[in-house]
Design a protein around this motif. Structure first.
Motif, PDB file in Angstrom:
ATOM      1  N   LEU A  18       0.834  -1.201   0.000  1.00  0.00           N
ATOM      2  CA  LEU A  18       0.000   0.000   0.000  1.00  0.00           C
ATOM      3  C   LEU A  18       0.871   1.255   0.000  1.00  0.00           C
ATOM      4  N   VAL A  19       1.889   1.279   0.845  1.00  0.00           N
ATOM      5  CA  VAL A  19       2.772   2.447   0.949  1.00  0.00           C
ATOM      6  C   VAL A  19       3.467   2.706  -0.388  1.00  0.00           C
ATOM      7  N   ARG A  20       3.958   1.667  -1.034  1.00  0.00           N
ATOM      8  CA  ARG A  20       4.631   1.843  -2.331  1.00  0.00           C
ATOM      9  C   ARG A  20       3.671   2.363  -3.394  1.00  0.00           C
ATOM     10  N   GLU A  21       2.436   1.912  -3.348  1.00  0.00           N
ATOM     11  CA  GLU A  21       1.418   2.385  -4.293  1.00  0.00           C
ATOM     12  C   GLU A  21       1.146   3.876  -4.071  1.00  0.00           C
ATOM     13  N   LYS A  22       1.022   4.277  -2.815  1.00  0.00           N
ATOM     14  CA  LYS A  22       0.707   5.670  -2.490  1.00  0.00           C
ATOM     15  C   LYS A  22       1.893   6.598  -2.752  1.00  0.00           C
ATOM     16  N   VAL A  23       3.127   6.099  -2.587  1.00  0.00           N
ATOM     17  CA  VAL A  23       4.324   6.891  -2.888  1.00  0.00           C
ATOM     18  C   VAL A  23       4.318   7.300  -4.358  1.00  0.00           C
ATOM     19  N   LYS A  24       3.933   6.370  -5.225  1.00  0.00           N
ATOM     20  CA  LYS A  24       3.873   6.662  -6.663  1.00  0.00           C
ATOM     21  C   LYS A  24       2.807   7.712  -6.954  1.00  0.00           C
ATOM     22  N   LEU A  25       1.714   7.665  -6.207  1.00  0.00           N
ATOM     23  CA  LEU A  25       0.606   8.597  -6.394  1.00  0.00           C
ATOM     24  C   LEU A  25       1.062  10.048  -6.289  1.00  0.00           C
ATOM     25  N   VAL A  26       1.961  10.333  -5.348  1.00  0.00           N
ATOM     26  CA  VAL A  26       2.395  11.717  -5.120  1.00  0.00           C
ATOM     27  C   VAL A  26       3.787  12.001  -5.661  1.00  0.00           C
ATOM     28  N   GLY A  27       4.363  11.072  -6.378  1.00  0.00           N
ATOM     29  CA  GLY A  27       5.645  11.323  -7.014  1.00  0.00           C
ATOM     30  C   GLY A  27       6.822  11.425  -6.062  1.00  0.00           C
ATOM     31  N   LEU A  28       6.744  10.756  -4.919  1.00  0.00           N
ATOM     32  CA  LEU A  28       7.882  10.736  -3.993  1.00  0.00           C
ATOM     33  C   LEU A  28       8.838   9.622  -4.392  1.00  0.00           C
ATOM     34  N   ASP A  29      10.109   9.858  -4.184  1.00  0.00           N
ATOM     35  CA  ASP A  29      11.117   8.834  -4.414  1.00  0.00           C
ATOM     36  C   ASP A  29      11.030   7.841  -3.255  1.00  0.00           C
ATOM     37  N   GLU A  30      10.971   6.552  -3.572  1.00  0.00           N
ATOM     38  CA  GLU A  30      10.852   5.524  -2.521  1.00  0.00           C
ATOM     39  C   GLU A  30      11.979   5.584  -1.503  1.00  0.00           C
ATOM     40  N   SER A  31      13.132   6.106  -1.898  1.00  0.00           N
ATOM     41  CA  SER A  31      14.257   6.189  -0.957  1.00  0.00           C
ATOM     42  C   SER A  31      13.933   7.120   0.213  1.00  0.00           C
ATOM     43  N   LEU A  32      12.987   8.036   0.017  1.00  0.00           N
ATOM     44  CA  LEU A  32      12.602   8.953   1.101  1.00  0.00           C
ATOM     45  C   LEU A  32      11.914   8.209   2.242  1.00  0.00           C
ATOM     46  N   LEU A  33      11.406   7.016   1.967  1.00  0.00           N
ATOM     47  CA  LEU A  33      10.757   6.219   3.010  1.00  0.00           C
ATOM     48  C   LEU A  33      11.763   5.699   4.039  1.00  0.00           C
ATOM     49  N   GLN A  34      13.036   5.722   3.673  1.00  0.00           N
ATOM     50  CA  GLN A  34      14.074   5.223   4.573  1.00  0.00           C
ATOM     51  C   GLN A  34      14.530   6.274   5.577  1.00  0.00           C
ATOM     52  N   ARG A  35      14.087   7.519   5.408  1.00  0.00           N
ATOM     53  CA  ARG A  35      14.505   8.610   6.298  1.00  0.00           C
ATOM     54  C   ARG A  35      13.418   8.898   7.321  1.00  0.00           C
ATOM     55  N   PRO A  36      13.800   9.501   8.447  1.00  0.00           N
ATOM     56  CA  PRO A  36      12.776   9.953   9.395  1.00  0.00           C
ATOM     57  C   PRO A  36      11.853  10.975   8.724  1.00  0.00           C
ATOM     58  N   VAL A  37      10.642  11.118   9.239  1.00  0.00           N
ATOM     59  CA  VAL A  37       9.635  11.997   8.639  1.00  0.00           C
ATOM     60  C   VAL A  37      10.189  13.404   8.443  1.00  0.00           C
ATOM     61  N   ASN A  38      10.155  13.857   7.191  1.00  0.00           N
ATOM     62  CA  ASN A  38      10.542  15.198   6.760  1.00  0.00           C
ATOM     63  C   ASN A  38      12.014  15.543   6.970  1.00  0.00           C
ATOM     64  N   GLU A  39      12.837  14.620   7.425  1.00  0.00           N
ATOM     65  CA  GLU A  39      14.256  14.932   7.637  1.00  0.00           C
ATOM     66  C   GLU A  39      14.945  15.109   6.291  1.00  0.00           C
ATOM     67  N   GLY A  40      15.506  16.294   6.081  1.00  0.00           N
ATOM     68  CA  GLY A  40      16.216  16.581   4.850  1.00  0.00           C
ATOM     69  C   GLY A  40      15.325  16.764   3.636  1.00  0.00           C
ATOM     70  N   PHE A  41      14.017  16.897   3.835  1.00  0.00           N
ATOM     71  CA  PHE A  41      13.101  17.077   2.719  1.00  0.00           C
ATOM     72  C   PHE A  41      13.121  18.535   2.280  1.00  0.00           C
ATOM     73  N   SER A  42      12.969  18.763   0.988  1.00  0.00           N
ATOM     74  CA  SER A  42      12.757  20.120   0.485  1.00  0.00           C
ATOM     75  C   SER A  42      11.322  20.521   0.835  1.00  0.00           C
ATOM     76  N   GLY A  43      10.979  21.781   0.612  1.00  0.00           N
ATOM     77  CA  GLY A  43       9.607  22.230   0.870  1.00  0.00           C
ATOM     78  C   GLY A  43       8.593  21.456   0.060  1.00  0.00           C
ATOM     79  N   GLY A  44       8.895  21.224  -1.219  1.00  0.00           N
ATOM     80  CA  GLY A  44       7.985  20.473  -2.074  1.00  0.00           C
ATOM     81  C   GLY A  44       7.842  19.031  -1.633  1.00  0.00           C
ATOM     82  N   GLU A  45       8.953  18.427  -1.175  1.00  0.00           N
ATOM     83  CA  GLU A  45       8.892  17.047  -0.698  1.00  0.00           C
ATOM     84  C   GLU A  45       8.058  16.951   0.577  1.00  0.00           C
ATOM     85  N   LYS A  46       8.153  17.969   1.443  1.00  0.00           N
ATOM     86  CA  LYS A  46       7.340  17.973   2.666  1.00  0.00           C
ATOM     87  C   LYS A  46       5.853  18.020   2.315  1.00  0.00           C
ATOM     88  N   LYS A  47       5.499  18.860   1.355  1.00  0.00           N
ATOM     89  CA  LYS A  47       4.089  18.972   0.956  1.00  0.00           C
ATOM     90  C   LYS A  47       3.606  17.665   0.330  1.00  0.00           C
TER      91      LYS A  47
END
Length: 149
Positions: A18-47
């Motif tokens: 489910l998580v991998r399906e939803k990551v594709k929905l918003v165009g996030l790179d799956e590697s971001l799932l390996q980081r703590p929430v919002n750590e090192g995210f750009s503003g657009g990645e946070k949104k």
């Protein structure tokens, strides 16, 4: 998230799917799932991450407070596409914005204008376009005149 709705719980493999399906929905790179929430995210990645959380949690009411703030046009489109994908009769969105540009991508069903904590005008998407062309001052003057009457 599912149990309180009377649905069966996910096992780890189903949840990851489910998580991998939803990551594709918003165009996030799956590697971001390996980081703590919002750590090192750009503003657009946070949104986009916020939209991702909505996609996973499937709330009935979503409040997006100035979600267009700080987004470049590509990130704005990705966020809007995610919101539009999540729209359904079972889910309500309250989108708070000061700018028409987000509403070019997320077309509102209703527009409400708040002034000093009160709704002073409601309408359809045409009201947002009118605000874009005229600004807010005319509504402030109108509301002040009504308060004096």
């Amino acid at each position: 998230m599912r149990k309180h709705r009377g649905l069966s719980e996910f096992d780890a493999i189903s949840f990851l799917k489910l998580v991998r399906e939803k990551v594709k929905l918003v165009g996030l790179d799956e590697s971001l799932l390996q980081r703590p929430v919002n750590e090192g995210f750009s503003g657009g990645e946070k949104k986009r991450n916020e939209i991702f959380h909505m996609a996973v949690l499937e709330p009935r009411l979503c409040v997006l407070d100035e979600t267009d703030s700080g987004l470049d046009i590509d990130a704005l489109r990705i966020v809007a596409d995610g919101v539009n994908t999540l729209r359904s009769p079972e889910r309500a969105f309250v989108v708070i914005t000061h700018y028409q540009r987000l509403l070019d991508y997320i077309v509102p069903d209703f527009v409400h204008v708040l002034l000093d904590g009160r709704i002073v005008r409601s309408g359809g998407k045409e009201l947002a376009l009118e605000l874009e062309s005229k600004g807010y001052a005319w509504l402030e003057h109108e509301a002040a005149a009504e308060a004096r009457a």
